[in-house]
Design a protein around this motif. Structure first.
Motif, PDB file in Angstrom:
ATOM      1  N   ALA A  84     -22.823 -25.551  13.286  1.00  0.00           N
ATOM      2  CA  ALA A  84     -23.144 -24.159  13.591  1.00  0.00           C
ATOM      3  C   ALA A  84     -24.483 -24.049  14.325  1.00  0.00           C
ATOM      4  O   ALA A  84     -24.667 -23.184  15.191  1.00  0.00           O
ATOM      5  CB  ALA A  84     -23.179 -23.329  12.303  1.00  0.00           C
ATOM      6  N   LEU A  85     -25.421 -24.942  13.981  1.00  0.00           N
ATOM      7  CA  LEU A  85     -26.732 -24.918  14.633  1.00  0.00           C
ATOM      8  C   LEU A  85     -26.705 -25.528  16.032  1.00  0.00           C
ATOM      9  O   LEU A  85     -27.396 -25.049  16.942  1.00  0.00           O
ATOM     10  CB  LEU A  85     -27.764 -25.673  13.781  1.00  0.00           C
ATOM     11  N   THR A  86     -25.922 -26.587  16.218  1.00  0.00           N
ATOM     12  CA  THR A  86     -26.013 -27.373  17.457  1.00  0.00           C
ATOM     13  C   THR A  86     -24.776 -27.281  18.348  1.00  0.00           C
ATOM     14  O   THR A  86     -24.882 -27.541  19.547  1.00  0.00           O
ATOM     15  CB  THR A  86     -26.236 -28.852  17.116  1.00  0.00           C
ATOM     16  N   HIS A  87     -23.612 -26.976  17.767  1.00  0.00           N
ATOM     17  CA  HIS A  87     -22.333 -26.998  18.503  1.00  0.00           C
ATOM     18  C   HIS A  87     -22.129 -28.343  19.200  1.00  0.00           C
ATOM     19  O   HIS A  87     -21.609 -28.413  20.308  1.00  0.00           O
ATOM     20  CB  HIS A  87     -22.269 -25.866  19.531  1.00  0.00           C
ATOM     21  N   SER A  88     -22.541 -29.411  18.535  1.00  0.00           N
ATOM     22  CA  SER A  88     -22.510 -30.752  19.128  1.00  0.00           C
ATOM     23  C   SER A  88     -21.799 -31.734  18.203  1.00  0.00           C
ATOM     24  O   SER A  88     -22.183 -31.881  17.037  1.00  0.00           O
ATOM     25  CB  SER A  88     -23.937 -31.243  19.398  1.00  0.00           C
ATOM     26  N   ALA A  89     -20.772 -32.410  18.740  1.00  0.00           N
ATOM     27  CA  ALA A  89     -20.113 -33.462  17.964  1.00  0.00           C
ATOM     28  C   ALA A  89     -21.058 -34.638  17.751  1.00  0.00           C
ATOM     29  O   ALA A  89     -21.007 -35.309  16.716  1.00  0.00           O
ATOM     30  CB  ALA A  89     -18.849 -33.922  18.693  1.00  0.00           C
ATOM     31  N   PHE A  90     -21.934 -34.893  18.713  1.00  0.00           N
ATOM     32  CA  PHE A  90     -22.901 -35.982  18.576  1.00  0.00           C
ATOM     33  C   PHE A  90     -23.844 -35.714  17.403  1.00  0.00           C
ATOM     34  O   PHE A  90     -24.211 -36.639  16.670  1.00  0.00           O
ATOM     35  CB  PHE A  90     -23.693 -36.136  19.865  1.00  0.00           C
ATOM     36  N   GLY A 121     -34.711 -19.270   3.317  1.00  0.00           N
ATOM     37  CA  GLY A 121     -35.932 -18.945   4.047  1.00  0.00           C
ATOM     38  C   GLY A 121     -35.755 -18.904   5.550  1.00  0.00           C
ATOM     39  O   GLY A 121     -36.662 -18.471   6.282  1.00  0.00           O
ATOM     40  N   GLY A 122     -34.624 -19.410   6.053  1.00  0.00           N
ATOM     41  CA  GLY A 122     -34.357 -19.373   7.482  1.00  0.00           C
ATOM     42  C   GLY A 122     -35.080 -20.441   8.286  1.00  0.00           C
ATOM     43  O   GLY A 122     -35.151 -20.343   9.514  1.00  0.00           O
ATOM     44  N   TRP A 123     -35.598 -21.484   7.629  1.00  0.00           N
ATOM     45  CA  TRP A 123     -36.344 -22.510   8.361  1.00  0.00           C
ATOM     46  C   TRP A 123     -35.668 -23.882   8.324  1.00  0.00           C
ATOM     47  O   TRP A 123     -36.258 -24.888   8.715  1.00  0.00           O
ATOM     48  CB  TRP A 123     -37.775 -22.642   7.821  1.00  0.00           C
ATOM     49  N   LEU A 124     -34.420 -23.940   7.900  1.00  0.00           N
ATOM     50  CA  LEU A 124     -33.701 -25.210   7.872  1.00  0.00           C
ATOM     51  C   LEU A 124     -33.224 -25.559   9.280  1.00  0.00           C
ATOM     52  O   LEU A 124     -32.355 -24.890   9.832  1.00  0.00           O
ATOM     53  CB  LEU A 124     -32.506 -25.133   6.915  1.00  0.00           C
ATOM     54  N   SER A 125     -33.803 -26.604   9.854  1.00  0.00           N
ATOM     55  CA  SER A 125     -33.502 -27.001  11.229  1.00  0.00           C
ATOM     56  C   SER A 125     -32.666 -28.273  11.242  1.00  0.00           C
ATOM     57  O   SER A 125     -32.506 -28.944  10.217  1.00  0.00           O
ATOM     58  CB  SER A 125     -34.806 -27.251  11.994  1.00  0.00           C
TER      59      SER A 125
END
Length: 430
Positions: free
Chosen positions: A57-63, A116-120
């Motif tokens: 959801a964050l990256t839209h990347s299979a890698f 908290g909205g800071w999970l990257s």
């Protein structure tokens, strides 16, 4: 994954059939072991679903999905020789409890960062690596703990029931994780943290019948002895390496978020069902083996299971239907359980007691390589060629590996029993 030398029994899967569950399940130590194993596996399956959907959801990347698997694999690879010796020298209950505690804290950080909205993405990789390191120590410790929990004559039955419990957790965990993630990522991570903490509380209170560890001096030879033992046993080496490469090339688990979202146009609940489907097939396969045990030619049965695994992977890669995909994954799980039963039984029945931790650690590395590194391989190839093409190529490669291993390991192909086979004496002058 519980190498030992129990009473002769060429049918560990048949433990369901002979079932001594009444006496076994009244064993308080086994009850706690069983509960801790279920809760830990349940937590990890839920966490895997949450991490996979979250990173995609964050990256839209299979890698990026592949990098999560790599982050979990690298600590296991680096620590393999250390964790085996630790499991053979110290209290395995405390080792498992500490590791489950670390996993609980990691899940709490996931929840905290989500609320908290800071999970990257980089933090997800870091936490995945922490979980991987903890599981690197937990897996050989918990695997080699069982012989000290139940009487030796009950070991095959206990192993079968523990395996069934693990498969059940693999069914319920992903579905439950997908359901909770549909409510919110935070609740999903909190449930994982609670389940890991309960597992730690159970495992640390398990009463043991025998001491779980030896305090033999640490030498360079003893550190590498697990690897040396496996290399000296071509049947075990062939089974471990076949299972490794089959799942390494054929495993499509890491790409399930891509298939669910972009190909099947489904959500996190359906993702949980997809992750559960292979475990449903595995449980069905275990029940089948209970009624039709592998009494003869287990090596040949393992090769057949791997080939069917590859064919099911190809079918999943071609599917655009949720129902067809679920059926293909269930068939994949059912065929894979044949390989799992043969591999675990060979390790359990052909490994000396004093090698429990070290051989279990190497076995865990093979499993981790096929699962976590397989996720990385799937992510990389999907980034190059697309998810469907990557799965198709992986399934075909699995079939190729099985055919090649038949020639490289004739001892495994021709083995007649799960137990060690003594060489037939030749008549003098014949």
């Amino acid at each position: 994954m519980n190498p030992s030398s129990p009473a002769p029994d060429d049918d560990p899967a048949g433990a369901f059939e002979r079932a001594a569950p009444p006496a076994l399940m009244r064993n308080r130590a086994f009850q706690r072991f069983w509960g801790a194993r279920v809760l830990s596996s349940l937590s990890f399956q839920m966490l895997a679903v949450a991490m996979g959907w979250h990173i995609y959801a964050l990256t839209h990347s299979a890698f990026a999905l592949g990098l999560v698997g790599l982050a979990q694999f690298l600590p296991m690879f680096v620590l393999t020789l250390v964790v085996g010796h630790v499991a053979d020298r110290y209290d395995r209950r405390r080792i498992a409890a500490i590791c489950q505690g670390v996993e609980s804290v990691a899940a709490l950080v996931f929840a905290w960062g989500t609320f908290g909205g800071w999970l990257s993405a980089p933090l997800i990789y870091l936490l995945a690596a922490c979980v991987g390191a903890a599981r690197a120590f937990e897996s050989p410790a918990i695997s080699s703990l069982l012989p000290g929990v139940v009487p030796r004559p009950q070991l095959p039955q206990a192993t079968a029931w523990a395996t069934a419990a693990n498969q059940t957790a693999q069914i319920v965990g992903p579905a439950f994780g997908g359901l909770l993630y549909g409510i919110g990522a935070g609740p999903a991570y909190l449930a994982c943290a609670l389940s890991f903490a309960l597992a730690a509380a159970l495992v640390v209170t398990i009463p043991l019948q025998t001491k779980p560890a030896s305090r033999a001096p640490v030498t360079l030879e003893s550190v590498f002895s697990g690897i040396a033992f496996i290399r000296s046993q071509p049947v075990i080496l062939g089974a471990l390496s076949l299972d490794l490469f089959a799942v390494l090339f054929g495993g499509a688990t890491a790409l399930l978020p891509v298939f669910a979202r972009d190909i099947l146009h489904a959500g996190p609940i359906e993702l949980g069902l997809l992750r559960s489907a292979s475990a449903v097939g595995a449980l069905a396969g275990t029940i089948w083996l209970a009624h039709f045990p592998l009494r003869r030619r287990p090596g040949a049965a393992m090769f057949g299971g791997v080939i069917v695994f590859g064919l099911a992977t190809v079918a999943f890669g071609l599917s655009h239907s949720l129902i067809v995909s679920l059926v293909a994954l269930a068939l994949l799980g059912a065929s894979d359980v044949v390989s799992v039963v043969v591999r675990l039984s060979l390790v359990q029945l052909r490994t000396p007691d004093e090698m429990l931790g070290r051989v279990s650690a190497v076995n865990s590395l093979f499993i981790g390589t096929s699962n976590q590194l397989g996720e990385f391989e799937s992510g990389v190839t999907a980034g190059w060629w697309g998810a469907q093409r990557a799965v198709l190529i992986g399934g075909l490669a699995t079939i190729g590996v099985a055919l090649l291993w038949m020639k490289l390991f004739p001892e495994l192909r021709g083995t007649r029993s799960l137990e060690r086979e003594e060489p037939t004496p030749t008549t003098a002058g014949a």
